[in-house]
Design a protein around this motif. Structure first.
Motif, PDB file in Angstrom:
ATOM      1  N   LYS A  45       0.884  -1.204   0.079  1.00 33.68           N
ATOM      2  CA  LYS A  45       0.017  -0.045  -0.059  1.00 33.68           C
ATOM      3  C   LYS A  45       0.893   1.168  -0.032  1.00 33.68           C
ATOM      4  N   TYR A  46       0.354   2.156  -0.584  1.00 35.34           N
ATOM      5  CA  TYR A  46       1.033   3.629  -0.494  1.00 35.34           C
ATOM      6  C   TYR A  46       0.395   4.426   0.034  1.00 35.34           C
ATOM      7  N   TYR A  47       1.168   5.367   1.049  1.00 40.72           N
ATOM      8  CA  TYR A  47       0.435   6.283   1.518  1.00 40.72           C
ATOM      9  C   TYR A  47       1.486   7.501   2.023  1.00 40.72           C
ATOM     10  N   GLY A  48       1.375   8.759   1.739  1.00 33.54           N
ATOM     11  CA  GLY A  48       2.412  10.000   2.067  1.00 33.54           C
ATOM     12  C   GLY A  48       3.868   9.668   1.673  1.00 33.54           C
ATOM     13  N   GLY A  49       3.970   9.279   0.447  1.00 37.54           N
ATOM     14  CA  GLY A  49       5.246   8.985  -0.060  1.00 37.54           C
ATOM     15  C   GLY A  49       5.972   7.658   0.445  1.00 37.54           C
ATOM     16  N   ARG A  50       5.300   6.919   1.044  1.00 39.88           N
ATOM     17  CA  ARG A  50       5.893   5.556   1.542  1.00 39.88           C
ATOM     18  C   ARG A  50       5.163   4.008   0.949  1.00 39.88           C
ATOM     19  N   LEU A  51       5.994   3.199   0.934  1.00 43.50           N
ATOM     20  CA  LEU A  51       5.296   2.024   0.612  1.00 43.50           C
ATOM     21  C   LEU A  51       5.295   1.255   1.817  1.00 43.50           C
ATOM     22  N   TYR A  52       4.304   0.640   2.206  1.00 41.26           N
ATOM     23  CA  TYR A  52       4.050  -0.313   3.095  1.00 41.26           C
ATOM     24  C   TYR A  52       3.777  -1.640   2.660  1.00 41.26           C
ATOM     25  N   ILE A  53       4.613  -2.514   3.290  1.00 42.06           N
ATOM     26  CA  ILE A  53       4.463  -3.985   2.768  1.00 42.06           C
ATOM     27  C   ILE A  53       4.439  -4.853   3.750  1.00 42.06           C
ATOM     28  N   GLY A  54       3.521  -5.859   3.759  1.00 41.35           N
ATOM     29  CA  GLY A  54       3.135  -6.671   4.566  1.00 41.35           C
ATOM     30  C   GLY A  54       3.551  -8.181   4.092  1.00 41.35           C
TER      31      GLY A  54
ATOM     32  N   ASP B 169      10.591   4.636   1.702  1.00 39.69           N
ATOM     33  CA  ASP B 169      10.255   6.039   1.143  1.00 39.69           C
ATOM     34  C   ASP B 169      10.724   5.910  -0.556  1.00 39.69           C
ATOM     35  N   ILE B 170       9.381   6.480  -1.168  1.00 38.67           N
ATOM     36  CA  ILE B 170       9.770   6.663  -2.727  1.00 38.67           C
ATOM     37  C   ILE B 170       9.675   8.086  -2.902  1.00 38.67           C
ATOM     38  N   SER B 171       9.628   9.016  -1.905  1.00 30.57           N
ATOM     39  CA  SER B 171       9.356  10.330  -2.390  1.00 30.57           C
ATOM     40  C   SER B 171      10.463  11.146  -2.818  1.00 30.57           C
ATOM     41  N   VAL B 172      11.649  10.692  -2.546  1.00 32.13           N
ATOM     42  CA  VAL B 172      13.006  11.217  -3.146  1.00 32.13           C
ATOM     43  C   VAL B 172      13.389  10.579  -4.506  1.00 32.13           C
ATOM     44  N   ASP B 173      13.528   9.366  -4.715  1.00 32.70           N
ATOM     45  CA  ASP B 173      13.751   8.560  -5.721  1.00 32.70           C
ATOM     46  C   ASP B 173      12.862   7.325  -5.875  1.00 32.70           C
ATOM     47  N   PRO B 174      11.832   7.556  -6.637  1.00 33.52           N
ATOM     48  CA  PRO B 174      10.643   6.548  -6.928  1.00 33.52           C
ATOM     49  C   PRO B 174      11.265   5.348  -7.626  1.00 33.52           C
TER      50      PRO B 174
END
Length: 172
Positions: free
Chosen positions: A128-137, A150-155
């Motif tokens: 899931k994506y939220y606020g520039g971050r990927l959350y992985i279960g 974090d993908i906000s700086v370099d996706p």
């Protein structure tokens, strides 16, 4: 072929479906893009790709050797896919050219984050994506079962932010 994920995104006012699957044979496409402008007649966009490039999953999953995609998340011009594989679990796909999606290399392995390959199933289950971050279960595994990137700086190069250090002893 077993569909495992679908993500709907509007790009330039056109609705697209991004679909991922797992399968029991190698060299089988498992990432597709469809133009959903006419929902009764969706049209394939570009050429579907084999996310694992013909590399089989090195283990048994329900009695079959499967590879492919467990889940995917589209953010901007990138698709982030969780490979059904014990290493190199997170793959970034550049979808800026929908007719020619390309894998950004190399994929990211969760082993460097304390998730072990031995005696566990370290594949990601949900992203899931939220606020520039990927959350992985992840599946129930040895080590953390929730990772954050974090993908906000370099996706194209997700940066590890952290994890819940101990497992939940359940698949997320």
């Amino acid at each position: 072929v077993e569909a495992t994920s679908i993500e709907m995104k509007s790009i330039d006012s056109i609705l697209y479906a991004f679909i991922g699957s797992v399968h029991s044979t190698i060299d089988t496409p498992d990432f597709w893009i469809f133009d959903m402008s006419d929902p009764e007649n969706p049209s394939l966009v570009g050429t579907p790709i084999d996310i694992n490039n013909g590399i089989p999953w090195p283990g048994s999953h329900g009695g079959e050797s499967k590879d492919g995609i467990n889940d995917l998340q589209v953010v901007g011009t990138y698709a982030y896919v969780l490979r059904n594989y014990k290493k190199d679990q997170l793959q970034v796909i550049d979808i800026s050219n929908l007719n020619n999606p390309t894998q950004v290399t190399p994929p990211i392995s969760f082993e460097s984050r304390g998730v072990t390959q031995t005696g566990s199933e370290p594949q990601g289950v949900i992203i899931k994506y939220y606020g520039g971050r990927l959350y992985i279960g992840l599946h129930t595994t040895q080590g953390p079962e929730l990772l954050v990137y974090d993908i906000s700086v370099d996706p194209e190069q997700p940066a590890f932010v952290g994890a819940i250090s101990s497992g939940f002893d359940h698949s997320i």
